[in-house]
Design an enzyme around this catalytic site. Structure first.
Site, PDB file in Angstrom:
ATOM      1  N   HIS A   1       0.799  -1.338  -0.002  1.00 27.43           N
ATOM      2  CA  HIS A   1       0.011  -0.013  -0.028  1.00 27.43           C
ATOM      3  C   HIS A   1       0.896   1.123  -0.076  1.00 27.43           C
ATOM      4  CE1 HIS A   1      -2.873   2.857   2.310  1.00 27.43           C
ATOM      5  NE2 HIS A   1      -3.359   2.625   1.399  1.00 27.43           N
TER       6      HIS A   1
ATOM      7  N   HIS B   1      -0.539  11.147  -2.539  1.00 30.00           N
ATOM      8  CA  HIS B   1      -1.971  10.752  -2.061  1.00 30.00           C
ATOM      9  C   HIS B   1      -2.865  11.776  -1.508  1.00 30.00           C
ATOM     10  CE1 HIS B   1      -4.956   9.470   1.248  1.00 30.00           C
ATOM     11  NE2 HIS B   1      -4.929   8.435   0.680  1.00 30.00           N
TER      12      HIS B   1
END
Length: 349
Positions: free
Chosen positions: A50, A97
């Site tokens: 991730h 992100h």
């Protein structure tokens, strides 16, 4: 149990024999063989790092979404790195992100208000320690160039669905579109139609993965409709968890025997997530059975083993090293042609 789950394969209508990857192929091609042929690899659990894989044993070692983290994940043997993509002020795709730079770089302000040249002056930081690295914000092209033929890349699109066309165009230009996995959330027939139209407009040659969460979908029948619409090699399933709930005993309505049977019939992987979400309780998208349980409580079996027993053949995690080590030691991973088999040191946890 796992034996029962694997026995369901006897009911699969598998009429085409697909050969396993050979040692002469690139690592990405070997991984892609397992990703595209789920029923051939039900005895192997793939691991996704991730945000490129920044953590080990609860500590952040690398800046998230960094090429340094990617290199570490490749060295560990992860099959896929997940990275987040946004757009700069001048329309360039960058790996980031948050919509703001403050948390993950030594700059401040919104990503979309900076040109690529301006973003290149920013340096990634290691969350927790605040250490500033030498690595600048990466473009999608730079990230894909670093991963080509070495690992698959799961793009988490932080923009609208139509932006995926431009991202796939970058991968095509590099000759690696098949090594890229894009994904979108699906929750009703109208959404299926809209996303299918967007994927059709992009064309073929890349990997598309639907996401289904049990806050909106609670029936495996919907996944079967999705599978029929997209012929996807994997479907990401999410088991939401409220803060007061105890650990899930079943995986929620989507991790059901019917779902596992549907995955076999459709020849697709069940993708589970164990990573944490900021400002949410541990295991928020894993029914409580997330990485914190594996690391802080030293119960990897109750995390990675639990999801593997419920049919997951892909697990996305913030702890790729722990996941790979535990899965390999407990016979949930099949070595690749250039890998040695792990010693018989199965964990009791």
């Amino acid at each position: 149990m796992r034996t029962t789950w694997l026995s369901l394969l006897l009911f699969a209508a598998l009429t085409v024999s697909v050969g396993h990857a050979s040692a002469g192929e690139t690592r990405a091609r070997q991984i892609l063989d397992r990703f595209e042929h789920a029923n051939q690899w039900r005895d192997h659990v793939m691991v996704v790092a991730h945000r490129a894989g920044s953590m080990q044993a609860g500590k952040t070692l690398y800046a998230e979404n960094s090429i340094a983290a990617v290199e570490a994940s490749i060295a560990l043997g992860a099959e896929i790195v997940e990275v987040d993509v946004r757009r700069s002020k001048d329309g360039q795709y960058v790996v980031m992100h948050d919509s703001w730079l403050d948390r993950t770089t030594n700059c401040k302000g919104e990503v979309v208000k900076r040109t690529l040249a301006e973003l290149k002056t920013c340096r990634l930081v290691i969350e927790g320690t605040g250490a500033v690295t030498e690595e600048p914000v990466s473009t999608l092209r730079e990230m894909l160039t670093a991963t080509k033929d070495r690992i698959l890349v799961n793009i988490d699109n932080k923009l609208d669905v139509d932006s995926l066309a431009g991202m796939i165009a970058v991968a095509r230009d590099l000759g690696m579109a098949e090594q890229v996995i894009v994904k979108e959330n699906l929750w009703n027939p109208a959404r299926i139609t809209a996303v299918k139209a967007a994927m059709s407009a992009i064309g073929s040659g890349f990997q598309f993965m639907p996401i289904i969460a049990d806050d909106a979908v609670r029936d495996a029948g919907f996944a079967e409709k999705v599978s029929g619409a997209f012929s996807a090699p994997a479907i990401e399933l999410i088991n939401w968890r409220a803060g007061a709930e105890t650990l899930t005993e079943t995986g929620g309505p989507l991790f059901s025997p019917r779902m596992r049977a549907a995955a076999i019939r459709g020849d697709w992987h069940i993708w589970a997530n164990t990573y944490a979400i900021v400002n949410k309780p541990g295991g928020f998208i894993a029914g409580g059975r997330g990485d914190e349980l594996a690391v802080l409580a030293s119960l990897p079996r109750e995390t990675y083993g639990f999801w593997a027993e419920r049919g997951a053949t892909i697990i996305q995690t913030d702890e790729p090293k722990l996941a790979i080590d535990w899965l390999a030691a407990n016979s949930y991973r099949v070595p690749y042609p250039d890998e040695a088999r792990p010693a018989n040191t199965a964990s009791i946890n």
